[in-house]
Design an enzyme around this catalytic site. Structure first.
Site, PDB file in Angstrom:
ATOM      1  N   SER A  91       0.841  -1.203   0.000  1.00  0.00           N
ATOM      2  CA  SER A  91       0.000   0.000   0.000  1.00  0.00           C
ATOM      3  C   SER A  91       0.877   1.254   0.000  1.00  0.00           C
ATOM      4  O   SER A  91       1.706   1.425  -0.891  1.00  0.00           O
ATOM      5  CB  SER A  91      -0.974  -0.044   1.179  1.00  0.00           C
ATOM      6  OG  SER A  91      -1.900   1.010   1.094  1.00  0.00           O
ATOM      7  N   HIS A 198      -8.097   1.437  -1.316  1.00  0.00           N
ATOM      8  CA  HIS A 198      -7.860   0.513  -2.434  1.00  0.00           C
ATOM      9  C   HIS A 198      -9.138   0.018  -3.107  1.00  0.00           C
ATOM     10  O   HIS A 198      -9.080  -0.839  -3.976  1.00  0.00           O
ATOM     11  CB  HIS A 198      -6.963  -0.675  -2.020  1.00  0.00           C
ATOM     12  CG  HIS A 198      -5.589  -0.248  -1.634  1.00  0.00           C
ATOM     13  ND1 HIS A 198      -4.657   0.177  -2.548  1.00  0.00           N
ATOM     14  CD2 HIS A 198      -5.007  -0.111  -0.418  1.00  0.00           C
ATOM     15  CE1 HIS A 198      -3.556   0.538  -1.924  1.00  0.00           C
ATOM     16  NE2 HIS A 198      -3.748   0.379  -0.620  1.00  0.00           N
TER      17      HIS A 198
END
Length: 304
Positions: A91, A198
């Site tokens: 991430s 996301h």
């Protein structure tokens, strides 16, 4: 010839006091931290070293804090003569990977991360979304089950073979947790995060990041970066910018990323930054890869 990879943790690894020991006891670390802190338009130093925890947990602070610490640790590791053939980040850890690969300067990598944190914060406040960790169910089964759930909910972090994170609208997450338990998940736990990171709900943040990325001076180096969204090696600057855009609302394919590193000849991985989350995931993906943690000054003593 065996290869070395550096990997970098994402949001959730932060804690108050992170990096303080480095700052107070290592001259190079202090110099680099001071340079970074002075390049930002907010007081990251106090938030990182003193807290309060609530302030550090805010996405706009968490993300640059993690990336700053990770990149300064990387600099100290390279001073010891250890260089990466490959990098990857989980991430926001991917932004530390951009800096560690030399695609951006440390200052620019943290500045871009800071912008990412702000954009994601702004969008998360508007969309009323969340995330949940699903334990003990294959990711394919999770993806199939989510197709039957009403509302926006997606599999977004493929962390290890039996742990996948889902994200989406809060009510859809609740329905998904029930459906996934019925499908055989051992646990379905809502996560204490400020948004549906996301997932497609974050696309607006991606659009803003796409514009922001045009202001930065990217360059390719001989260090290869395996991207979150594709688990493939980025080949050029256009692909870096595309990854920055898509990664904010696209998946973190961590299982495939580690498999790709292994296929490329990586036998040793250094997890660089706060915590040991990635080491735990990597062991569940591939027990053969050796993982070392670099977080405190003592971790540098026995690395050669």
């Amino acid at each position: 010839m065996s290869k070395i990879a550096f990997v970098f943790p994402g949001q959730g690894a932060q804690y108050v006091g992170m990096g303080k020991e480095l700052y107070e006891n290592n001259e190079l670390a202090r110099k680099e931290f001071d340079k970074l802190f002075s390049s930002l338009d907010f007081d990251l130093k106090t938030v990182m070293f003193e807290g309060p925890e609530e302030a550090l947990k805010e996405t706009k602070n968490t993300q640059p804090a993690i990336v700053s610490m990770s990149l300064i640790l990387t600099k100290l590791l390279e001073e010891k003569g250890i260089k990466a053939d490959f990098v990857a980040g989980h991430s926001v850890g991917e932004y530390a990977a951009f800096g560690a690969a030399g695609y951006l300067s440390i200052d620019e990598a943290v500045k871009l991360t800071s912008a990412r944190g702000k954009f994601m914060n702004d969008v998360a406040v508007k969309v009323n979304g969340g995330m949940a960790a699903i334990i003990g169910l294959d990711s394919d089964k999770i993806v199939e089950t989510l197709k039957t759930v009403e509302g926006i909910v997606e599999a977004v972090n493929f962390n290890e073979p039996k742990q996948t994170v889902i994200a989406g609208q809060k009510d859809a997450i609740e329905r998904a947790c029930v459906a996934l338990k019925e499908a055989g998940a051992r646990r379905a736990m809502p996560l204490a995060v400020s948004g549906p990171f996301h997932s497609s709900l974050m696309q607006e943040a991606g659009e803003k990041l796409k514009e922001e990325a045009e202001k930065y001076n990217f360059q390719m180096t001989d260090v290869k970066l395996v991207a979150n969204t594709t688990a493939e090696v980025l080949q050029n600057v256009d692909e870096i910018k595309e990854e920055i855009y898509k990664q904010s609302f696209g998946p973190v394919r961590w299982v495939e990323t580690i498999q790709k590193l292994k296929a490329e000849g990586v036998t040793q991985i250094y997890e660089i930054g706060p915590g040991k989350v990635l080491a735990g995931l990597i062991k569940k993906i591939d027990k053969e890869i050796q993982v070392k943690n670099i977080e405190k000054l003592e971790d540098f003593e026995n690395i050669m």
